[in-house]
Design an enzyme around this catalytic site. Structure first.
Site, PDB file in Angstrom:
ATOM      1  N   ASP A   1     -70.800 -72.119 -25.855  1.00 45.36           N
ATOM      2  CA  ASP A   1     -71.010 -70.961 -24.980  1.00 45.36           C
ATOM      3  C   ASP A   1     -72.430 -70.991 -24.434  1.00 45.36           C
ATOM      4  O   ASP A   1     -73.256 -70.133 -24.716  1.00 45.36           O
ATOM      5  CB  ASP A   1     -70.746 -69.650 -25.707  1.00 45.36           C
ATOM      6  CG  ASP A   1     -70.532 -68.481 -24.731  1.00 45.36           C
ATOM      7  OD1 ASP A   1     -70.614 -68.718 -23.501  1.00 45.36           O
ATOM      8  OD2 ASP A   1     -70.279 -67.355 -25.188  1.00 45.36           O
TER       9      ASP A   1
ATOM     10  N   GLY B   1     -72.512 -56.526 -21.645  1.00 42.21           N
ATOM     11  CA  GLY B   1     -73.693 -56.650 -20.801  1.00 42.21           C
ATOM     12  C   GLY B   1     -74.843 -57.369 -21.472  1.00 42.21           C
ATOM     13  O   GLY B   1     -75.782 -57.791 -20.815  1.00 42.21           O
TER      14      GLY B   1
ATOM     15  N   HIS C   1     -69.972 -68.411 -20.764  1.00 38.88           N
ATOM     16  CA  HIS C   1     -68.904 -67.583 -20.208  1.00 38.88           C
ATOM     17  C   HIS C   1     -69.417 -66.715 -19.057  1.00 38.88           C
ATOM     18  O   HIS C   1     -68.630 -66.232 -18.249  1.00 38.88           O
ATOM     19  CB  HIS C   1     -68.220 -66.741 -21.293  1.00 38.88           C
ATOM     20  CG  HIS C   1     -69.020 -65.597 -21.834  1.00 38.88           C
ATOM     21  ND1 HIS C   1     -69.753 -65.674 -22.995  1.00 38.88           N
ATOM     22  CD2 HIS C   1     -69.185 -64.332 -21.384  1.00 38.88           C
ATOM     23  CE1 HIS C   1     -70.315 -64.505 -23.245  1.00 38.88           C
ATOM     24  NE2 HIS C   1     -69.995 -63.672 -22.278  1.00 38.88           N
TER      25      HIS C   1
ATOM     26  N   SER D   1     -74.511 -60.249 -23.025  1.00 31.63           N
ATOM     27  CA  SER D   1     -74.252 -61.689 -23.013  1.00 31.63           C
ATOM     28  C   SER D   1     -75.382 -62.468 -22.365  1.00 31.63           C
ATOM     29  O   SER D   1     -75.887 -62.094 -21.309  1.00 31.63           O
ATOM     30  CB  SER D   1     -72.961 -61.986 -22.254  1.00 31.63           C
ATOM     31  OG  SER D   1     -71.846 -61.742 -23.044  1.00 31.63           O
TER      32      SER D   1
ATOM     33  N   SER E   1     -73.415 -64.468 -27.401  1.00 28.14           N
ATOM     34  CA  SER E   1     -72.080 -64.901 -26.990  1.00 28.14           C
ATOM     35  C   SER E   1     -71.081 -63.752 -27.021  1.00 28.14           C
ATOM     36  O   SER E   1     -70.395 -63.495 -26.035  1.00 28.14           O
ATOM     37  CB  SER E   1     -71.590 -66.032 -27.902  1.00 28.14           C
ATOM     38  OG  SER E   1     -70.251 -66.379 -27.636  1.00 28.14           O
TER      39      SER E   1
END
Length: 364
Positions: free
Chosen positions: A245, A323, A223, A325, A340
């Site tokens: 993801d 932040g 993402h 991710s 994720s």
């Protein structure tokens, strides 16, 4: 964790960076194979706080878990056709749930506690299929609790009331194969307000440095790579989201070490990739919440984000926030997952082994 031990570790790490000497383990707390001092310190601090055990007991538990994961790796192939679930118990010892007494005997002979499952893999898969055949409801998730031999349907308070009612009614018809839990908030990606990598007005955390034998890449959250075409470290070259993801960023920085930052000037070497086990204590590194630790709560979790469903995720209690991710989930020197999202007090990670396999990449 007492202040003197933390100070000693910090001083030793600083001296190591200057090339003066290697840090020595605390005299009272045993070292943990594969763990850097900083990661061991954080993991032990988390365990002593959450479980009320001593530092020595926490260190011994982490070492036992490491050994138990290796044992499960060896046993898994021998009982593959009859394996329903696996987890680590409160003492860090391996436990499997199996379909037959013969498989239980095989596992017990290898030193693994075995229980014959009330619900078979086929029954659990059928229950999952019925729930997943319903219209997707954002802010819900569905995963397996191997210790309870149940599916767990988690419904966030942000889920639409009508959809939540239909899911709950469907779960009730499936009896005790499904447990329903209600949590605060909802499930969301954690993409903004990080510091590690930036591009297109968005921010994420750098994931694992990987290569295809000729080019370095960063294995990150899909993402993130799907939302931003150009990062400060290089361009996004692929994204798989939703559904999965994971994604790839070409690393043009000229620096691609096989290590995770620990946010104090030191790092944790990552020497292999592996699968998570329920009950296993793990840590994650991300640019917002930095180094946090917790426990694997569930595997093969489907999370219904507002942007779409992602399945096969690892659910943990390690803290993450916007932040983080793309950041790294790991157990000692073993890479486990890619950050994720989050919701209901839990965090969700894409298994790194699946992402490496999809892209034909190797860890640096």
């Amino acid at each position: 964790m007492n202040t003197s031990r933390k100070s000693a570790i910090t001083a030793a790490a600083g001296a190591l960076a200057l090339g003066l000497f290697a840090p020595a383990a605390s005299a009272s707390v045993p070292g943990i194979e594969g763990y850097s001092d900083v990661v061991a310190d954080e993991a032990i601090t988390t365990l002593t706080s959450e479980r009320g055990i001593s530092e020595t007991a926490a260190a011994n538990l982490l070492q036992t878990q490491q050994e138990s994961v290796e044992t499960l790796d060896e046993v898994r192939s021998a009982i593959a056709g009859d394996l329903v679930g696996e987890h680590l118990d409160a003492t860090g010892k391996p436990v499997v749930t199996v379909a037959t007494q013969a498989a239980a005997a095989t596992a017990e002979a290898a030193g693994v506690t075995a229980e014959v499952a009330e619900h078979t893999t086929e029954q659990l898969d059928a229950a999952r299929a019925k729930l997943e055949s319903l219209p997707t409801v954002a802010h819900t998730s569905l995963g397996l609790d191997p210790a309870a031999n149940q599916l767990v349907l988690t419904i966030g308070e942000k889920a639409a009331d009508d959809g939540a009612r239909k899911l709950t009614a469907a779960a009730a018809k499936l009896g005790d194969t499904v447990r329903v839990e209600h949590v605060a908030g909802g499930m969301q990606q954690s993409i903004y307000n990080g510091e590690a990598i930036t591009g297109g007005g968005s921010r994420c955390s750098a994931g694992f440095n990987v290569n295809d034998s000729s080019q370095n890449y960063i294995l990150d959250a899909g993402h993130c790579t799907g939302a931003v075409s150009q990062w400060n470290v290089g361009p996004s070259v692929d994204a798989s989201f939703p559904g999965n993801d994971y994604g790839l960023i070409r690393n043009d920085t000229g620096s691609a070490p096989g290590a995770v930052t620990l946010w104090n000037g030191s790092t944790q070497d990552i020497t292999s990739a592996g699968n998570a086990t329920v009950g296993q204590d793990i840590c994650k590194s991300g640019s917002t919440t930095q180094l946090t630790c917790g426990t694997v709560q569930a595997l093969d979790v489907t999370v219904n984000y507002a942007e779409g469903a992602v399945d096969g995720l690892i659910q943990t209690s390690a803290a993450v926030d916007s932040g983080d991710s793309g950041g790294c989930l790991f157990s000692g020197s073993t890479g486990v997952g890619i950050t994720s999202g989050m919701g209901g007090g839990s965090s969700y990670f894409q298994p790194v082994t699946e992402a490496l396999s999809a892209y034909g990449m190797s860890l640096n």
